[in-house]
Design an enzyme around this catalytic site. Structure first.
Site, mmCIF file in Angstrom:
data_model
loop_
_atom_site.group_PDB
_atom_site.id
_atom_site.type_symbol
_atom_site.label_atom_id
_atom_site.label_comp_id
_atom_site.label_asym_id
_atom_site.label_seq_id
_atom_site.Cartn_x
_atom_site.Cartn_y
_atom_site.Cartn_z
ATOM 1 N N GLY A 281 -49.489 -3.684 16.543
ATOM 2 C CA GLY A 281 -48.106 -3.607 17.012
ATOM 3 C C GLY A 281 -47.526 -4.859 17.613
ATOM 4 N N GLU B 210 -55.858 -3.515 15.916
ATOM 5 C CA GLU B 210 -55.441 -3.251 14.528
ATOM 6 C C GLU B 210 -54.172 -4.017 14.180
ATOM 7 O OE1 GLU B 210 -54.656 0.946 14.642
ATOM 8 O OE2 GLU B 210 -56.749 1.495 14.549
ATOM 9 N N PRO B 211 -54.185 -5.328 14.283
ATOM 10 C CA PRO B 211 -52.947 -6.063 13.995
ATOM 11 C C PRO B 211 -52.670 -6.130 12.500
ATOM 12 C CG PRO B 211 -54.729 -7.603 14.407
ATOM 13 C CD PRO B 211 -55.311 -6.219 14.610
ATOM 14 N N GLY B 212 -51.427 -6.001 12.140
ATOM 15 C CA GLY B 212 -51.021 -6.165 10.746
ATOM 16 C C GLY B 212 -49.998 -7.280 10.661
ATOM 17 N N ARG B 213 -48.815 -6.965 11.155
ATOM 18 C CA ARG B 213 -47.693 -7.898 11.071
ATOM 19 C C ARG B 213 -48.008 -9.274 11.667
ATOM 20 N NH1 ARG B 213 -42.395 -5.823 11.152
ATOM 21 N NH2 ARG B 213 -43.292 -3.976 12.125
ATOM 22 N N ARG C 204 -37.314 -4.218 3.835
ATOM 23 C CA ARG C 204 -37.082 -4.191 5.282
ATOM 24 C C ARG C 204 -35.612 -4.323 5.685
ATOM 25 N NH1 ARG C 204 -38.820 -6.912 8.872
ATOM 26 N NH2 ARG C 204 -39.529 -5.214 10.199
ATOM 27 N N TYR D 84 -34.470 -0.984 7.610
ATOM 28 C CA TYR D 84 -34.395 -1.084 9.071
ATOM 29 C C TYR D 84 -33.270 -1.985 9.541
ATOM 30 C CZ TYR D 84 -39.345 -0.010 8.174
ATOM 31 O OH TYR D 84 -40.525 0.512 7.714
ATOM 32 N N CYS E 73 -28.642 -1.213 -7.982
ATOM 33 C CA CYS E 73 -27.369 -0.484 -7.948
ATOM 34 C C CYS E 73 -27.280 0.414 -6.731
ATOM 35 C CB CYS E 73 -27.208 0.318 -9.237
ATOM 36 S SG CYS E 73 -27.159 -0.793 -10.629
ATOM 37 N N TYR F 47 -45.361 -6.001 5.260
ATOM 38 C CA TYR F 47 -44.473 -4.930 4.833
ATOM 39 C C TYR F 47 -43.420 -5.436 3.846
ATOM 40 C CZ TYR F 47 -46.802 -3.061 8.918
ATOM 41 O OH TYR F 47 -47.774 -2.681 9.817
HETATM 42 N N1 LLP Z 1 -52.359 0.738 13.494
HETATM 43 C C1 LLP Z 1 -51.654 1.855 13.215
HETATM 44 C C2 LLP Z 1 -52.239 3.162 13.490
HETATM 45 C C3 LLP Z 1 -50.368 1.739 12.650
HETATM 46 O O1 LLP Z 1 -49.675 2.831 12.385
HETATM 47 C C4 LLP Z 1 -49.837 0.445 12.373
HETATM 48 C C5 LLP Z 1 -48.513 0.288 11.778
HETATM 49 C C6 LLP Z 1 -50.624 -0.682 12.673
HETATM 50 C C7 LLP Z 1 -51.883 -0.491 13.238
HETATM 51 C C8 LLP Z 1 -50.173 -2.080 12.426
HETATM 52 O O2 LLP Z 1 -49.062 -2.411 13.170
HETATM 53 P P1 LLP Z 1 -48.524 -3.921 13.191
HETATM 54 O O3 LLP Z 1 -49.553 -4.763 13.887
HETATM 55 O O4 LLP Z 1 -48.311 -4.351 11.806
HETATM 56 O O5 LLP Z 1 -47.252 -3.814 13.947
HETATM 57 N N2 LLP Z 1 -42.870 -0.889 7.763
HETATM 58 C C9 LLP Z 1 -42.536 -1.234 9.130
HETATM 59 C C10 LLP Z 1 -43.737 -1.246 10.022
HETATM 60 C C11 LLP Z 1 -44.479 0.079 10.061
HETATM 61 C C12 LLP Z 1 -45.715 0.034 10.902
HETATM 62 C C13 LLP Z 1 -46.525 1.271 10.758
HETATM 63 N N3 LLP Z 1 -47.770 1.271 11.476
HETATM 64 C C14 LLP Z 1 -41.826 -2.590 9.112
HETATM 65 O O6 LLP Z 1 -41.631 -3.145 8.043
HETATM 66 O O7 LLP Z 1 -41.412 -3.065 10.156
#
Ligand code: LLP
Length: 419
Positions: free
Chosen positions: A239, A273-276, A312, A316, A342, A371
């Site tokens: 997050g 659990e970093p993604g973004r 995105r 959003y 379209c 994403y």
């Molecule tokens: N762990 C869990 C349980 C999650 O649900 C998520 C993201 C993450 C980790 C990773 O979060 P991050 O570090 O990436 O913030 N599609 C949206 C974002 C949806 C995130 C869903 N869960 C966007 O484009 O902003």
């Protein structure tokens, strides 16, 4: 921080000119920087050095095989939310023992697959799911390792679509009843209770919500210990936000500095659990100007990348910087940058000040690594873009552009409809 920079007014991905990549691979195109990815993983591992930890990269942010491989080779585990993501993570060489599995709707097939592979833990989101995992594990003659996902009811102060840790959200189990759920889980013969999980949302730009949520979870942690339920893995989710526009999100180091004292003294492995924050700024989306036109009250820049490629902005109203691949001294204009789909909701930017562009100019949409491709679709029957990974002065095609044939793969026409 990332490695997309101008040199002599031409945008580069590390040592490679973006224009040359667009020429070779076509547009629209996703380009990722390996150096940025490494730097971001390292930011986490360095920040958490003092603590046993696993960085379980959130595969949903970008599930490219090459990227998973790169991150896995640096020691990352994976946070998966489907059998498909688990498959991808394992195929990329990430050991099952470094995989955590979240999500409110795990199917029997997914649960069975994950148990057979021996993942680190399931992050359970409901009582029924708990019973189901126990039942499936029993059938398989195994014990499944589990954590309960706790909803700490903390406002992450982010976009409502991506906030997950509030009572009203569908995620997790309410913290007020957590003890009771843990007792239940410990009594189930085919479960092994090993962890606590929380994740409060995404694109969080302050440290405080993380700390507040963690404090609540630590009270539970200590209560569980008193009950003889020993938690080995403390999974605090992902997050952490990134800079898209003028945000000033904390560095993993700052986050670590504030959370480590809250955990201190407990014998536990921390999972993040970093993604973004790993892939977001490691990727750009390159698109070509097809046409420009003057509407009644606004100017439109029509590009070859649309909401099917990068959702995105449409979904959003998310802001992404858009910059020209070749920087020139030209007048600035205000324009909507729109795709070919379209739908009026198909835009990459609205009312944006940009240098004036003409047909065939290239634009780079920044911070598109997370994403971006992972949320892309074939809407309007558009083949999905190619993806390229740059590493120093080398570049690699990591996903071929889809062809028209790819669009209809798997489709069948019933016999009686054939002419
Ligand atoms: N762990 C869990 C349980 C999650 O649900 C998520 C993201 C993450 C980790 C990773 O979060 P991050 O570090 O990436 O913030 N599609 C949206 C974002 C949806 C995130 C869903 N869960 C966007 O484009 O902003």
């Amino acid at each position: 921080m990332h490695y997309f920079r101008y040199k002599n007014n031409t945008l580069y991905a590390e040592e490679v000119s973006v224009a040359s990549l667009a020429k070779q691979y076509g547009t629209p195109l996703y380009i990722y920087s390996a150096r940025t990815l490494r730097r971001h993983i390292k930011a986490y591992t360095d920040a958490l050095k003092g603590l046993p930890h696993i960085v379980c990269y959130a595969v949903k942010a970008n599930s490219s095989a090459a990227i998973l491989r790169l991150l896995g080779s640096m020691g990352a585990g994976a946070d998966v939310v489907s059998g498909g993501e688990l498959y991808r993570a394992l195929r990329a060489g990430i050991p099952a023992q470094k995989v955590v599995f979240a999500g409110v709707g795990k199917t029997d097939e997914e649960i069975e697959y994950a148990i057979k592979k021996g993942i680190l833990m399931f992050n359970i989101e409901s009582l029924e799911e708990m019973e189901n995992i126990n039942r499936i594990a029993q059938r398989l003659g195994k014990r499944a390792s589990v954590a309960l996902r706790i909803n700490p009811d903390i406002d992450p102060e982010t976009h409502p679509y991506i906030s997950t840790g509030l009572k009203k959200n569908k995620f997790g189990l309410p913290i007020e009843r957590a003890l009771e759920f843990y007792r239940e889980a410990s009594s189930m013969k085919n479960l092994r209770v090993v962890g606590i999980h929380k994740h409060i949302g995404s694109q969080i730009t302050k440290v405080t919500p993380f700390v507040d949520a963690l404090k609540r979870v630590m009270v539970l942690f200590d209560n569980l210990k008193q009950e003889g339920i020993n938690i080995k893995y403390l999974d605090i989710g992902g997050g952490l936000g990134i800079q898209y526009n003028d945000e000033n999100p904390p560095h993993p180091k700052e986050l670590a500095k504030r959370i480590i004292p809250v955990i201190k003294g407990r014998d536990v492995t921390l999972i993040v659990e970093p993604g973004r924050s790993i892939v977001g700024n490691a990727g750009i989306f390159v698109t070509k100007v097809l046409y420009t036109k003057e509407g009644v009250d606004r100017r439109f820049i029509i590009v070859d990348g649309g909401m099917n490629d990068l959702l995105r902005p449409s979904l959003y109203n998310a802001y992404h910087h858009i910059i020209p691949v070749k920087r020139r001294r030209v007048k600035k204009v205000f324009a909507d940058v729109v795709g070919p789909i379209c739908e009026s909701g198909d835009f990459l930017a609205k009312g944006r000040e940009l240098p004036s562009v003409s047909r065939s100019d290239l634009l780079a949409v920044l911070s598109a690594g997370a994403y971006g491709f992972s949320m892309s679709s074939n809407y309007n029957s558009r083949p999905r873009p190619a993806e390229v990974l740059v590493d120093g002065n080398k570049h690699y095609l990591i996903r071929k552009r889809e062809t028209l044939n790819d669009l209809i793969r798997g489709e069948r026409i019933p016999e009686h409809l054939r002419g």
